[in-house]
Design a protein around this motif. Structure first.
Motif, PDB file in Angstrom:
ATOM      1  N   ARG A  43       0.822  -1.219   0.000  1.00  0.00           N
ATOM      2  CA  ARG A  43       0.000   0.000   0.000  1.00  0.00           C
ATOM      3  C   ARG A  43       0.854   1.266   0.000  1.00  0.00           C
ATOM      4  N   ARG A  44       2.000   1.221   0.645  1.00  0.00           N
ATOM      5  CA  ARG A  44       2.857   2.412   0.692  1.00  0.00           C
ATOM      6  C   ARG A  44       3.459   2.747  -0.667  1.00  0.00           C
ATOM      7  N   ALA A  45       3.332   1.829  -1.627  1.00  0.00           N
ATOM      8  CA  ALA A  45       3.880   2.059  -2.967  1.00  0.00           C
ATOM      9  C   ALA A  45       2.837   2.631  -3.928  1.00  0.00           C
ATOM     10  N   THR A  46       1.646   2.939  -3.423  1.00  0.00           N
ATOM     11  CA  THR A  46       0.561   3.383  -4.303  1.00  0.00           C
ATOM     12  C   THR A  46       0.940   4.629  -5.096  1.00  0.00           C
ATOM     13  N   GLN A  47       1.529   5.618  -4.428  1.00  0.00           N
ATOM     14  CA  GLN A  47       1.891   6.849  -5.133  1.00  0.00           C
ATOM     15  C   GLN A  47       2.945   6.582  -6.205  1.00  0.00           C
ATOM     16  N   ALA A  48       3.940   5.770  -5.872  1.00  0.00           N
ATOM     17  CA  ALA A  48       4.985   5.444  -6.854  1.00  0.00           C
ATOM     18  C   ALA A  48       4.393   4.702  -8.048  1.00  0.00           C
TER      19      ALA A  48
END
Length: 236
Positions: free
Chosen positions: A106-111
């Protein structure tokens, strides 16, 4: 753009693996290299930096015969780091199909979202119509903590037009299915544009058989039935 050389009886297809840095693009190619027989695959070319990130590109060629044509499928990756934007655009030039490798955390959503926007921009800059190009999405790293659930991934698939696959590429899981799904779309696309079945003297299933008959399918959701394959329901 697909290259069809009638004089030399050769067809070349360029597939590009695109996505954010460290999403698993190179790992996908390495896993495919391990699964394809040495009879049909070339050498995996990797150009890495000292921190093990792709600097320029990776290349894995696959070849087989269809009718009296020799078919070459060249699998490329692009570097994910922001500093290599011009290289990504260059590698994407002439792509016939694209596998977008997303990080399932989930923390990679922006990337992921930024890489997707960059991909669309790079395709446009190369004169490639993203709406008329075979694209699949793979959510990789499904073994890590705090990843999207299967329900969330299926919901994302329903919102878009691209088939979505899940994978743990470092274990070789989901990589064959992703490539199979992309090449299925690619054959259908080229059939509409060029009448590929007449050129290669084979139908869609025959084309896929020719690609995957020399692949180790153990641990995948595909199995052989004689010379052909089918997907096993409920496994990905």
């Amino acid at each position: 753009m697909v290259q069809i050389n009638h004089e030399r009886r050769e067809l070349s297809i360029k597939v590009v693996y695109y996505g954010p840095a460290l999403s698993g693009k190179t790992t996908n190619l390495a896993a495919l290299h391990d699964r394809f027989s040495s009879d049909v695959r070339g050498r995996l070319l990797c150009v890495d930096t000292k921190d093990d990130r792709t600097l320029f590109f990776d290349l894995l060629p696959i070849h087989f015969e269809s009718g009296d044509f020799r078919v070459k499928i060249k699998l490329y990756t692009v570097p994910g780091q922001v500093m290599h934007a011009s290289t990504r655009r260059l590698v994407l030039q002439g792509a016939d199909a694209v596998a977008f490798i997303a990080d399932a955390q989930r923390r990679a959503t922006q990337a992921n979202n930024e890489a997707w926007r960059n991909m669309i921009e790079d395709m446009r800059a190369n004169g490639i119509d993203s709406a008329d190009t075979p694209i699949v999405i793979q959510f990789n790293k499904m073994d890590l903590p705090d990843v999207r659930t299967e329900a969330e991934i299926r919901a994302a698939e329903e919102r878009g037009n691209e088939p979505v696959f899940t994978s743990i590429a470092i274990r070789g899981e989901g990589v064959v299915e992703t490539l199979h799904g992309l090449l299925q779309l690619t054959f259908r696309h080229m059939q509409r544009k060029y009448g590929l079945a007449n050129i290669l003297r084979t139908d869609e299933q025959g084309f896929l058989d020719n690609v995957f008959r020399n692949v180790d399918l153990r641990g995948t959701s595909m199995r052989r039935i004689g010379p052909r394959f089918e997907r096993r329901e409920g496994v990905r």
